[in-house]
Design a protein around this motif. Structure first.
Motif, PDB file in Angstrom:
ATOM      1  N   GLY A  16      49.370 -16.878 -56.564  1.00 20.71           N
ATOM      2  CA  GLY A  16      48.663 -18.018 -56.447  1.00 20.71           C
ATOM      3  C   GLY A  16      49.259 -18.956 -57.607  1.00 20.71           C
ATOM      4  N   ASN A  17      48.885 -20.428 -57.243  1.00 21.94           N
ATOM      5  CA  ASN A  17      49.232 -21.526 -57.979  1.00 21.94           C
ATOM      6  C   ASN A  17      48.249 -21.589 -59.484  1.00 21.94           C
ATOM      7  N   LEU A  18      47.133 -21.072 -59.426  1.00 19.32           N
ATOM      8  CA  LEU A  18      46.196 -21.243 -60.510  1.00 19.32           C
ATOM      9  C   LEU A  18      46.899 -20.019 -61.537  1.00 19.32           C
ATOM     10  N   ALA A  19      47.187 -18.812 -61.084  1.00 16.28           N
ATOM     11  CA  ALA A  19      48.005 -17.754 -61.899  1.00 16.28           C
ATOM     12  C   ALA A  19      49.159 -18.187 -62.314  1.00 16.28           C
ATOM     13  N   ILE A  20      49.967 -18.645 -61.619  1.00 16.70           N
ATOM     14  CA  ILE A  20      51.418 -19.294 -61.959  1.00 16.70           C
ATOM     15  C   ILE A  20      51.143 -20.156 -62.967  1.00 16.70           C
ATOM     16  N   GLY A  21      50.351 -21.059 -62.857  1.00 14.35           N
ATOM     17  CA  GLY A  21      50.215 -22.023 -63.593  1.00 14.35           C
ATOM     18  C   GLY A  21      49.838 -21.701 -65.220  1.00 14.35           C
ATOM     19  N   ARG A  22      49.346 -20.484 -65.338  1.00 10.82           N
ATOM     20  CA  ARG A  22      48.928 -19.811 -66.616  1.00 10.82           C
ATOM     21  C   ARG A  22      50.213 -19.522 -67.295  1.00 10.82           C
ATOM     22  N   PHE A  23      51.421 -19.666 -66.662  1.00 13.03           N
ATOM     23  CA  PHE A  23      52.579 -19.027 -67.293  1.00 13.03           C
ATOM     24  C   PHE A  23      53.715 -20.141 -67.233  1.00 13.03           C
ATOM     25  N   PRO A  28      56.309 -26.851 -57.262  1.00 12.28           N
ATOM     26  CA  PRO A  28      56.018 -26.570 -55.918  1.00 12.28           C
ATOM     27  C   PRO A  28      56.454 -25.019 -55.686  1.00 12.28           C
ATOM     28  N   LEU A  29      55.591 -24.198 -54.909  1.00 12.57           N
ATOM     29  CA  LEU A  29      55.774 -22.997 -54.741  1.00 12.57           C
ATOM     30  C   LEU A  29      57.105 -22.583 -54.464  1.00 12.57           C
ATOM     31  N   LYS A  30      57.759 -23.585 -53.515  1.00 15.77           N
ATOM     32  CA  LYS A  30      59.153 -22.991 -53.031  1.00 15.77           C
ATOM     33  C   LYS A  30      59.995 -23.102 -54.264  1.00 15.77           C
ATOM     34  N   VAL A  51      56.762 -12.431 -61.844  1.00 16.54           N
ATOM     35  CA  VAL A  51      57.110 -12.625 -60.489  1.00 16.54           C
ATOM     36  C   VAL A  51      55.943 -13.513 -59.857  1.00 16.54           C
ATOM     37  N   PRO A  52      56.136 -14.813 -59.466  1.00 14.22           N
ATOM     38  CA  PRO A  52      55.174 -15.792 -58.894  1.00 14.22           C
ATOM     39  C   PRO A  52      55.326 -15.387 -57.287  1.00 14.22           C
ATOM     40  N   LEU A  53      54.261 -15.050 -56.827  1.00 11.03           N
ATOM     41  CA  LEU A  53      53.983 -14.981 -55.412  1.00 11.03           C
ATOM     42  C   LEU A  53      52.708 -15.971 -54.868  1.00 11.03           C
ATOM     43  N   PRO A  54      52.819 -16.289 -53.562  1.00 12.79           N
ATOM     44  CA  PRO A  54      51.654 -17.201 -52.728  1.00 12.79           C
ATOM     45  C   PRO A  54      50.621 -16.346 -52.889  1.00 12.79           C
ATOM     46  N   HIS A  55      49.398 -17.052 -52.882  1.00 13.41           N
ATOM     47  CA  HIS A  55      48.041 -16.527 -52.576  1.00 13.41           C
ATOM     48  C   HIS A  55      48.086 -16.383 -51.178  1.00 13.41           C
ATOM     49  N   PRO A  56      47.540 -14.883 -51.106  1.00 12.04           N
ATOM     50  CA  PRO A  56      47.551 -14.554 -49.536  1.00 12.04           C
ATOM     51  C   PRO A  56      46.327 -15.212 -48.666  1.00 12.04           C
ATOM     52  N   SER A  57      45.858 -15.962 -48.775  1.00 11.01           N
ATOM     53  CA  SER A  57      44.794 -16.593 -48.249  1.00 11.01           C
ATOM     54  C   SER A  57      45.040 -16.739 -46.716  1.00 11.01           C
ATOM     55  N   GLY A  58      44.114 -16.434 -45.985  1.00 10.18           N
ATOM     56  CA  GLY A  58      44.059 -16.797 -44.520  1.00 10.18           C
ATOM     57  C   GLY A  58      44.521 -18.403 -44.342  1.00 10.18           C
ATOM     58  N   ARG A  59      43.837 -19.114 -45.235  1.00 10.90           N
ATOM     59  CA  ARG A  59      43.911 -20.476 -44.971  1.00 10.90           C
ATOM     60  C   ARG A  59      45.121 -21.267 -45.244  1.00 10.90           C
ATOM     61  N   SER A  60      45.886 -20.425 -46.235  1.00  6.44           N
ATOM     62  CA  SER A  60      47.283 -21.012 -46.561  1.00  6.44           C
ATOM     63  C   SER A  60      48.084 -21.200 -45.372  1.00  6.44           C
TER      64      SER A  60
END
Length: 90
Positions: A16-23, A28-30, A51-60
């Motif tokens: 997710g973006n929050l975790a990715i933004g820590r590093f 954009p995720l892409k 390794v950045p990955l998107p958050h698996p939220s069902g709302r995404s």
């Protein structure tokens, strides 16, 4: 920060973006998913693969586009190829 200093992981999975933004700087995720970033920072006192990955939220809705699914597949394959993953899971 302390966990990274103590554990010294070979691979870190940022979900997710929050975790990715820590590093990494915001982007954009892409531009992040599907790649492995080699990081070495003095504050972590170590080097590791991120390794950045998107958050698996069902709302995404990110997963609804075929090109994004392809990036996710690339990211998971890249994760499986990292030394940290291979040493933990073979």
């Amino acid at each position: 920060k302390r966990e990274l200093q103590r554990l010294r992981p070979a691979t870190v999975i940022a979900v997710g973006n929050l975790a990715i933004g820590r590093f990494l700087e915001p982007a954009p995720l892409k531009e992040r998913v599907g790649r492995v970033f080699r990081l070495g920072r003095p504050e972590f006192d170590s080097e590791f693969d991120l390794v950045p990955l998107p958050h698996p939220s069902g709302r995404s809705t990110w997963f609804h586009r075929p090109e994004h699914q392809q990036l996710l597949d690339q990211g998971l394959a890249a994760l499986a190829a990292t030394p940290g993953w291979r040493s933990a899971f073979g």
